[in-house]
Write a protein that holds these residues in place. Sequence first.
Motif, mmCIF file in Angstrom:
data_model
loop_
_atom_site.group_PDB
_atom_site.id
_atom_site.type_symbol
_atom_site.label_atom_id
_atom_site.label_comp_id
_atom_site.label_asym_id
_atom_site.label_seq_id
_atom_site.Cartn_x
_atom_site.Cartn_y
_atom_site.Cartn_z
ATOM 1 N N GLY A 6 11.890 4.189 -28.240
ATOM 2 C CA GLY A 6 10.714 3.862 -27.456
ATOM 3 C C GLY A 6 9.538 4.788 -27.698
ATOM 4 N N GLN A 7 9.453 5.360 -28.864
ATOM 5 C CA GLN A 7 8.357 6.263 -29.170
ATOM 6 C C GLN A 7 7.109 5.459 -29.534
ATOM 7 O OE1 GLN A 7 8.769 9.593 -28.782
ATOM 8 N NE2 GLN A 7 10.850 9.149 -28.115
ATOM 9 N N ILE B 250 1.641 2.670 -32.959
ATOM 10 C CA ILE B 250 0.577 3.142 -33.850
ATOM 11 C C ILE B 250 0.546 2.311 -35.124
ATOM 12 C CG2 ILE B 250 -0.118 5.097 -35.287
ATOM 13 C CD1 ILE B 250 0.889 6.905 -32.987
ATOM 14 N N ILE B 251 1.720 1.971 -35.649
ATOM 15 C CA ILE B 251 1.769 1.143 -36.856
ATOM 16 C C ILE B 251 1.161 -0.233 -36.586
ATOM 17 C CG2 ILE B 251 3.347 -0.055 -38.422
ATOM 18 C CD1 ILE B 251 5.125 2.443 -38.270
ATOM 19 N N ILE B 252 1.460 -0.812 -35.434
ATOM 20 C CA ILE B 252 0.901 -2.121 -35.086
ATOM 21 C C ILE B 252 -0.613 -2.046 -34.951
ATOM 22 C CG2 ILE B 252 0.793 -3.846 -33.239
ATOM 23 C CD1 ILE B 252 3.812 -3.334 -32.848
ATOM 24 N N LEU B 253 -1.120 -1.001 -34.306
ATOM 25 C CA LEU B 253 -2.572 -0.870 -34.148
ATOM 26 C C LEU B 253 -3.276 -0.658 -35.487
ATOM 27 C CD1 LEU B 253 -2.781 1.297 -30.912
ATOM 28 C CD2 LEU B 253 -3.333 -1.126 -31.173
ATOM 29 N N VAL B 254 -2.703 0.144 -36.361
ATOM 30 C CA VAL B 254 -3.292 0.350 -37.684
ATOM 31 C C VAL B 254 -3.273 -0.941 -38.483
ATOM 32 C CG1 VAL B 254 -2.931 1.533 -39.897
ATOM 33 C CG2 VAL B 254 -2.863 2.819 -37.774
ATOM 34 N N ASN B 255 -2.173 -1.677 -38.406
ATOM 35 C CA ASN B 255 -2.066 -2.949 -39.112
ATOM 36 C C ASN B 255 -3.116 -3.942 -38.602
ATOM 37 O OD1 ASN B 255 -1.176 -5.041 -40.698
ATOM 38 N ND2 ASN B 255 0.520 -5.566 -39.360
ATOM 39 N N GLN B 256 -3.305 -4.011 -37.312
ATOM 40 C CA GLN B 256 -4.302 -4.919 -36.750
ATOM 41 C C GLN B 256 -5.711 -4.509 -37.158
ATOM 42 O OE1 GLN B 256 -3.765 -7.777 -35.205
ATOM 43 N NE2 GLN B 256 -5.953 -8.119 -35.129
ATOM 44 N N GLY B 257 -5.982 -3.215 -37.172
ATOM 45 C CA GLY B 257 -7.296 -2.746 -37.608
ATOM 46 C C GLY B 257 -7.578 -3.082 -39.062
#
Length: 109
Positions: free
Chosen positions: A40-41, A46-53
């Motif tokens: 649950g870290q 963060i990976i999802i947000l970077v991918n969306q950006g």
Amino acid sequence: MSCLEIYKKDLKKKEEGEEEETRDGTVDYYGRPSVRSSSGQWVAGIIILVNQGLATLAFFGVGVNLVLFLTRVLQQNNADAANNVSKWTGTVYIFSLVGAFLSDSYWGR
């Protein structure tokens, strides 16, 4: 079992150095109960947000390149090229909603 007994049991586990497992039935990749301290870290978030950006950056980059392609290669004037890019953008947004509906209604679960 009272709340005090559960609390004492949890304290005893912490003192003995046992890893505390989640109580909601979640399991790891191998089917073992998930350990609360190592799951649950924010790494996945963060990976999802970077991918969306990056996907958004690519989407708008394609839009700009599409205007240049329509004006320089296909010899459209700026108004027609901007109109066609607006239609393309609207189509992309509508079909993302259609895809979300289909995946939630028919392909999920």
